[in-house]
Design an enzyme around this catalytic site. Sequence first.
Site, PDB file in Angstrom:
ATOM      1  N   ARG A 145      -0.149  -9.019  -2.657  1.00 18.18           N
ATOM      2  CA  ARG A 145       0.535  -9.180  -1.371  1.00 18.18           C
ATOM      3  C   ARG A 145       1.792  -8.326  -1.262  1.00 18.18           C
ATOM      4  O   ARG A 145       2.426  -8.279  -0.208  1.00 18.18           O
ATOM      5  CB  ARG A 145       0.914 -10.645  -1.174  1.00 18.18           C
ATOM      6  CG  ARG A 145      -0.249 -11.600  -1.242  1.00 18.18           C
ATOM      7  CD  ARG A 145       0.208 -13.022  -1.065  1.00 18.18           C
ATOM      8  NE  ARG A 145       0.831 -13.227   0.227  1.00 18.18           N
ATOM      9  CZ  ARG A 145       0.167 -13.428   1.357  1.00 18.18           C
ATOM     10  NH1 ARG A 145      -1.143 -13.473   1.337  1.00 18.18           N
ATOM     11  NH2 ARG A 145       0.801 -13.603   2.496  1.00 18.18           N
ATOM     12  N   ASN A 186       8.183 -15.494   3.284  1.00 18.94           N
ATOM     13  CA  ASN A 186       7.204 -14.469   3.659  1.00 18.94           C
ATOM     14  C   ASN A 186       7.133 -14.486   5.184  1.00 18.94           C
ATOM     15  O   ASN A 186       6.941 -15.538   5.781  1.00 18.94           O
ATOM     16  CB  ASN A 186       5.843 -14.828   3.033  1.00 18.94           C
ATOM     17  CG  ASN A 186       4.688 -14.058   3.652  1.00 18.94           C
ATOM     18  OD1 ASN A 186       3.581 -14.565   3.727  1.00 18.94           O
ATOM     19  ND2 ASN A 186       4.922 -12.850   4.092  1.00 18.94           N
ATOM     20  N   GLY A 187       7.292 -13.312   5.793  1.00 18.63           N
ATOM     21  CA  GLY A 187       7.232 -13.230   7.252  1.00 18.63           C
ATOM     22  C   GLY A 187       8.405 -12.437   7.788  1.00 18.63           C
ATOM     23  O   GLY A 187       9.090 -11.740   7.037  1.00 18.63           O
ATOM     24  N   LYS A 195      -8.080   4.568  -9.523  1.00 13.64           N
ATOM     25  CA  LYS A 195      -7.418   4.434  -8.228  1.00 13.64           C
ATOM     26  C   LYS A 195      -6.310   5.465  -8.064  1.00 13.64           C
ATOM     27  O   LYS A 195      -6.100   6.000  -6.998  1.00 13.64           O
ATOM     28  CB  LYS A 195      -6.855   3.017  -8.099  1.00 13.64           C
ATOM     29  CG  LYS A 195      -6.214   2.708  -6.779  1.00 13.64           C
ATOM     30  CD  LYS A 195      -7.240   2.333  -5.750  1.00 13.64           C
ATOM     31  CE  LYS A 195      -6.649   2.163  -4.363  1.00 13.64           C
ATOM     32  NZ  LYS A 195      -7.607   2.530  -3.324  1.00 13.64           N
ATOM     33  N   GLU A 203     -15.197  12.122   5.150  1.00 16.65           N
ATOM     34  CA  GLU A 203     -14.775  10.846   4.554  1.00 16.65           C
ATOM     35  C   GLU A 203     -15.972   9.907   4.403  1.00 16.65           C
ATOM     36  O   GLU A 203     -16.106   9.227   3.380  1.00 16.65           O
ATOM     37  CB  GLU A 203     -13.665  10.230   5.426  1.00 16.65           C
ATOM     38  CG  GLU A 203     -13.189   8.854   5.023  1.00 16.65           C
ATOM     39  CD  GLU A 203     -12.611   8.765   3.608  1.00 16.65           C
ATOM     40  OE1 GLU A 203     -12.408   9.806   2.949  1.00 16.65           O
ATOM     41  OE2 GLU A 203     -12.381   7.626   3.155  1.00 16.65           O
ATOM     42  N   GLU A 211     -19.141   8.221  -3.634  1.00 19.55           N
ATOM     43  CA  GLU A 211     -18.366   7.663  -4.746  1.00 19.55           C
ATOM     44  C   GLU A 211     -18.723   6.227  -5.095  1.00 19.55           C
ATOM     45  O   GLU A 211     -18.581   5.832  -6.248  1.00 19.55           O
ATOM     46  CB  GLU A 211     -16.859   7.803  -4.503  1.00 19.55           C
ATOM     47  CG  GLU A 211     -16.314   6.948  -3.388  1.00 19.55           C
ATOM     48  CD  GLU A 211     -14.826   7.125  -3.177  1.00 19.55           C
ATOM     49  OE1 GLU A 211     -14.139   7.598  -4.093  1.00 19.55           O
ATOM     50  OE2 GLU A 211     -14.346   6.784  -2.085  1.00 19.55           O
ATOM     51  N   LYS A 250     -17.315   8.406   0.815  1.00 22.76           N
ATOM     52  CA  LYS A 250     -17.492   6.968   0.529  1.00 22.76           C
ATOM     53  C   LYS A 250     -18.886   6.715  -0.041  1.00 22.76           C
ATOM     54  O   LYS A 250     -19.046   6.030  -1.034  1.00 22.76           O
ATOM     55  CB  LYS A 250     -17.317   6.118   1.794  1.00 22.76           C
ATOM     56  CG  LYS A 250     -15.936   6.037   2.382  1.00 22.76           C
ATOM     57  CD  LYS A 250     -14.939   5.213   1.608  1.00 22.76           C
ATOM     58  CE  LYS A 250     -14.176   6.064   0.640  1.00 22.76           C
ATOM     59  NZ  LYS A 250     -12.842   6.391   0.910  1.00 22.76           N
ATOM     60  N   TRP A 292       7.141  -7.271  -0.282  1.00 19.05           N
ATOM     61  CA  TRP A 292       6.650  -6.069   0.400  1.00 19.05           C
ATOM     62  C   TRP A 292       7.651  -5.827   1.511  1.00 19.05           C
ATOM     63  O   TRP A 292       7.648  -6.525   2.521  1.00 19.05           O
ATOM     64  CB  TRP A 292       5.254  -6.337   0.958  1.00 19.05           C
ATOM     65  CG  TRP A 292       4.594  -5.133   1.509  1.00 19.05           C
ATOM     66  CD1 TRP A 292       4.460  -4.781   2.831  1.00 19.05           C
ATOM     67  CD2 TRP A 292       3.940  -4.107   0.766  1.00 19.05           C
ATOM     68  NE1 TRP A 292       3.777  -3.610   2.938  1.00 19.05           N
ATOM     69  CE2 TRP A 292       3.448  -3.175   1.706  1.00 19.05           C
ATOM     70  CE3 TRP A 292       3.728  -3.890  -0.592  1.00 19.05           C
ATOM     71  CZ2 TRP A 292       2.757  -2.040   1.304  1.00 19.05           C
ATOM     72  CZ3 TRP A 292       3.041  -2.753  -0.967  1.00 19.05           C
ATOM     73  CH2 TRP A 292       2.551  -1.844  -0.033  1.00 19.05           C
ATOM     74  N   HIS A 335     -27.054  27.209   9.131  1.00 18.77           N
ATOM     75  CA  HIS A 335     -26.848  28.415   8.320  1.00 18.77           C
ATOM     76  C   HIS A 335     -27.042  28.105   6.846  1.00 18.77           C
ATOM     77  O   HIS A 335     -26.235  28.512   6.013  1.00 18.77           O
ATOM     78  CB  HIS A 335     -25.444  28.981   8.560  1.00 18.77           C
ATOM     79  CG  HIS A 335     -25.216  29.378   9.978  1.00 18.77           C
ATOM     80  ND1 HIS A 335     -25.740  30.530  10.538  1.00 18.77           N
ATOM     81  CD2 HIS A 335     -24.548  28.760  10.975  1.00 18.77           C
ATOM     82  CE1 HIS A 335     -25.385  30.606  11.815  1.00 18.77           C
ATOM     83  NE2 HIS A 335     -24.665  29.528  12.097  1.00 18.77           N
ATOM     84  N   CYS A 375       4.037 -10.008   1.121  1.00 17.43           N
ATOM     85  CA  CYS A 375       4.979 -10.842   0.382  1.00 17.43           C
ATOM     86  C   CYS A 375       4.234 -12.077  -0.089  1.00 17.43           C
ATOM     87  O   CYS A 375       3.448 -12.660   0.637  1.00 17.43           O
ATOM     88  CB  CYS A 375       6.183 -11.334   1.187  1.00 17.43           C
ATOM     89  SG  CYS A 375       7.403 -10.065   1.497  1.00 17.43           S
TER      90      CYS A 375
HETATM   91  C1  F6R Z   1     -11.422   7.967  -2.292  1.00 17.13           C
HETATM   92  C2  F6R Z   1     -10.150   7.846  -2.969  1.00 17.13           C
HETATM   93  C3  F6R Z   1      -9.548   9.034  -3.591  1.00 17.13           C
HETATM   94  C4  F6R Z   1      -8.075   9.132  -3.206  1.00 17.13           C
HETATM   95  C5  F6R Z   1      -7.392  10.291  -3.923  1.00 17.13           C
HETATM   96  C6  F6R Z   1      -5.956  10.452  -3.490  1.00 17.13           C
HETATM   97  O1  F6R Z   1     -11.895   6.752  -1.803  1.00 17.13           O
HETATM   98  O2  F6R Z   1      -9.588   6.777  -3.008  1.00 17.13           O
HETATM   99  O3  F6R Z   1     -10.229  10.177  -3.211  1.00 17.13           O
HETATM  100  O4  F6R Z   1      -7.998   9.291  -1.819  1.00 17.13           O
HETATM  101  O5  F6R Z   1      -7.458  10.087  -5.303  1.00 17.13           O
HETATM  102  O6  F6R Z   1      -5.210   9.323  -3.772  1.00 17.13           O
HETATM  103  P1  F6R Z   1      -3.784   9.100  -3.133  1.00 17.13           P
HETATM  104  O7  F6R Z   1      -3.966   8.881  -1.671  1.00 17.13           O
HETATM  105  O8  F6R Z   1      -3.245   7.912  -3.847  1.00 17.13           O
HETATM  106  O9  F6R Z   1      -2.985  10.341  -3.396  1.00 17.13           O
END
Ligand code: F6R
Length: 615
Positions: free
Chosen positions: A33, A107-108, A610, A488, A495, A492, A81, A511, A3
């Site tokens: 936020r 906020n809180g 994103k 994972e 990417e 990271k 939020w 293998h 928030c």
């Molecule tokens: C990797 C990353 C992407 C998302 C993927 C799914 O760091 O951010 O691989 O994990 O695009 O995104 P969501 O979770 O929003 O469905």
Amino acid sequence: MACGIVGVVTRSGALRRRLGLIIRDSLKRLEYRGYDSVGFAIITAEGKLVVRKSKGMIDKVSRKLGFDEVDGLVGIGHTRWATHGVPSDVNAHPHTDCVGTIAVVHNGIIENYEELRDMLVRRGHRFVSNTDTEVVPHLMEEFKRSGLSTYEAFRRSVELLEGAYALAVIDVSTPDRIYFARGTSPLVIGIGDGFNFIASDIPAFLEYTRKILVLHDGELGYVTASRIHLERRSGDSWAPVDFSGRVRLVEWTVEMAMKGGYPHFMLKEIHEQPNAVASTLAGLEDQVGAVVDALVKAENIILVGAGTSYHASRLGALLLSNVAGKMASAIISSEASWHLKPVGEGDVVIAVSQSGETIDTLLAVREAKERGATTIALSNVVDSAIPRESDLAIYTRAGPEIGVAATKTFTTQVAVLAYLALRVAERLGSLGRGRVAEMIADLRRLPEVIASIIAIHEARARRVASRMVSCANAFYLGRGYALPIAMEGALKLKEIAYVHAEAYPAGESKHGPIALIEEGFPVVFTALGSHDGRLLRSNIEEMRARLAWTLAVAPATLQEVLRAVDVSFRMPPLTEAAAAVAYIVPHQLIAYYTAVRKGLDPDKPRNLAKTVTVV
Ligand code: F6R
């Protein structure tokens, strides 16, 4: 946790823009936020209190309600939020008293709000929202009725609040000032020439002033266009605070400020994980009832997700199978239609998506629904498409994630899935009661555990990065729970640092993949518990024999692994549910620092978005 609040008070002409527009812009800067609803209250030149608020994100709501058209000399705003009360028009802030003359943003979390609300209702106050915040304007109204001034009424109200709060309040009877109070939640004053701001964070006013006063816990007061009055409690009364030595100038740009002093959002978000996991776990118990019921009854459980959310899904499936004894598997969302054909009534599909908008995952939800399965969404964004279309929804409370690479949304997703697996295990009796309690206690320790992992291993990750920058390839190996963590970690590095990284089940590495190993080839092992130790040791030796550069993330108790590698990240020993959340952290740090050493921007990796809303 989140928030954002803002308040502006100005003398005529000092800011040269309409107040509605200024507040809208400031809220936009605080959008990180929270952004499930937004609103403001402004006292107009005619002395009228105008409140405009709605569920939805700032740009849309502001266009719909005409934020920019409203003008005045004092106003407050809020971007929300949700914590208490679902995101909705009535639950959006500001909240007002019965007659609509006092407006409050907060906020809180006010922990004793139910008690206060009951008392106020008995005295005839009418509440319109489900929020904790609404008690504040009504309390002030009540104190004012008894003859107190607005400021006295504000102070008396604050004295009654338990919990966390940053408050900004305006009252039509004192249209030249904003009252404020800080109890735990952040609050800072932006000092201007002929105007003053009060806000949750500096970016809200950085466009107008760089002169700031950060409020301390327990302080309250008011600002006018030319004056700040600050007090704190001293014994039984309130005493003025001399803040002259505390005013300072910030050198930040708006972007830097939003990063809270971190060079990148990704690093900030890695460091926010203790808080994100704590908030997520704190908000869980209220949300999980129907979800646990559905999982207990389910014949098969299928988790679907993309990218990082797929890795969280794999951990969720392993936990549901091994801890709760349920048939559970994970599928990549874009592959789901090949696997969902036999799904039907009695089955549960959990769609994991931080954004709640990933189209591949949404399509899997639709298909699962058509086939009669119960669908459950796990998302970080309230009311996004996937939760909206699913039968049940459960939310992580990571706060907005701005870095493109998922970090805190991953750890919070895994924390939720681990918690669900434990609640199902408890209901089904698949683990001894003591063991469930021990594992839940470990989950609750995660905030402090993750904070200590970051503190201990950040420098080591940086050193690893300085060598990783010259590597073109890397292997990430693990068994069982450690495999999705390895996947994972590899994602990271791939990417954001553009190192070709591949994850493999450690036992499978001989293998085929081992053919690639040559001197200095990085192989990163992950292990969670003692059962991995002996087996992993032989995989490490196989790699060492071929002169690989070996690294391991493993519990301090797994000496046979940690001693066998070139670089070891000694992790706190944890039960598997908590380790599944925490052991990714060194991998995140290695990827981040490798990207930075290469001169790349980890927040904006090339070719990536994103939220992916195309198939
Ligand atoms: C990797 C990353 C992407 C998302 C993927 C799914 O760091 O951010 O691989 O994990 O695009 O995104 P969501 O979770 O929003 O469905």
